[in-house]
Design an enzyme around this catalytic site. Structure first.
Site, PDB file in Angstrom:
ATOM      1  CE  LYS A 113      -2.246   1.665   3.785  1.00  0.00           C
ATOM      2  NZ  LYS A 113      -1.682   3.043   3.823  1.00  0.00           N
ATOM      3  CD  GLU A 178      -6.425   7.621   7.481  1.00  0.00           C
ATOM      4  OE1 GLU A 178      -5.636   6.894   6.852  1.00  0.00           O
ATOM      5  OE2 GLU A 178      -6.225   8.000   8.653  1.00  0.00           O
TER       6      GLU A 178
END
Ligand code: KIV
Length: 261
Positions: A113, A178
């Site tokens: 990631k 997020e």
């Protein structure tokens, strides 16, 4: 069943929610894997919840590879994603691909990631072309804490939608959203073909992720609004520790049953 990039895509298409959590060691990773979690992220939140630092910036490649290898050793079915540390992918593309490859070669992860939108698309693309599955991460990206002026919810809908489409086009197999208002995260989720994994991004995402130490109450640190505490492990541990100290001081431990005769 082993989680793969295609099984995650299928889950999105069939409207089945994807579960994800962070983990940093063998013991917890065993529990997560056995409970059937689909994705375990060895997050660079390691810096904050394990190493006690105030942000994620100082985590090194060697540190996160060490923790990723412990987690990967525990997993039979979960997909293990290694989080690329700050400055391990922002420089040259060759170095970015080499660092990403270390997660698969040395630590046993199946994907990496990295944080960022349009700016990191060349790196995502280079990794994907090298056969490394990449999960993108947009919105509140903790490695840019100084640039963002703190850990702030991101509300620029146009930019967020563009970042999301860009990382998908660059070859990411999934994207973490997020700190994004729920309606924007919903729009992104409906627009993209790849699964979105939300953290502080509302219920419409294809899956959810939380930091393990936050949701299990392992640390007593400040918790953002989006964290639900599912257990109070710190409270339980403190009770056990206090009893042990008291019993040793009073000469009650070890009692007969714990002695060799
Ligand atoms: O480092 C981390 O734990 C993360 C998750 C919070 C998505 O990036």
């Amino acid at each position: 069943m082993q989680t793969t990039t295609s099984s995650l895509m299928k889950m999105k298409q069939e409207g089945r929610k994807i579960t994800a959590l962070t983990a940093y060691d063998y013991a917890f990773a065993c529990m997560l894997d056995q409970e059937g979690i689909e994705i375990i992220l060895v997050g660079d939140s390691l810096g904050m919840v394990v190493q006690g630092k105030k942000n994620t910036l100082a985590v090194t490649m060697d540190e996160i590879l060490y923790h990723t290898s412990m987690v990967a050793r525990a997993c039979q079915s979960a997909m293990v994603v290694g989080d690329m540390p700050f400055m391990s992918y922002q420089g040259s593309l060759d170095r970015a691909v080499e660092n990403a490859g270390r997660f698969l070669k040395e630590a046993g992860a199946s994907a990496v990631k990295l944080e960022g939108g349009a700016d990191v698309c060349p790196a995502i693309n280079a990794m994907a072309r090298a056969g490394i599955p990449v999960q993108a991460h947009i919105g509140l990206t903790p490695q840019s804490v100084h640039q963002m002026g703190g850990f702030k919810v991101q509300r620029d809908e146009e930019r967020l939608l563009k970042d999301a489409k860009d990382v998908e086009n660059a070859g990411a197999f999934s994207v973490v959203l997020e700190g994004i208002p729920s309606p924007i995260a919903e729009k992104i989720t409906k627009t993209l073909k790849i699964p979105t994994i939300g953290i502080g991004a509302g219920p419409a995402c294809d899956g959810q992720i939380l930091v393990l130490h936050d949701m299990l109450g392992i640390n007593d640190r400040f918790l953002p609004k989006f964290v639900k505490k599912y257990a109070d492990l710190a409270g339980e541990a403190r009770k056990g520790l206090a009893s042990y100290i008291e019993e040793v001081k009073q000469g009650k431990f070890p009692s007969d049953e714990y002695e060799y005769k």
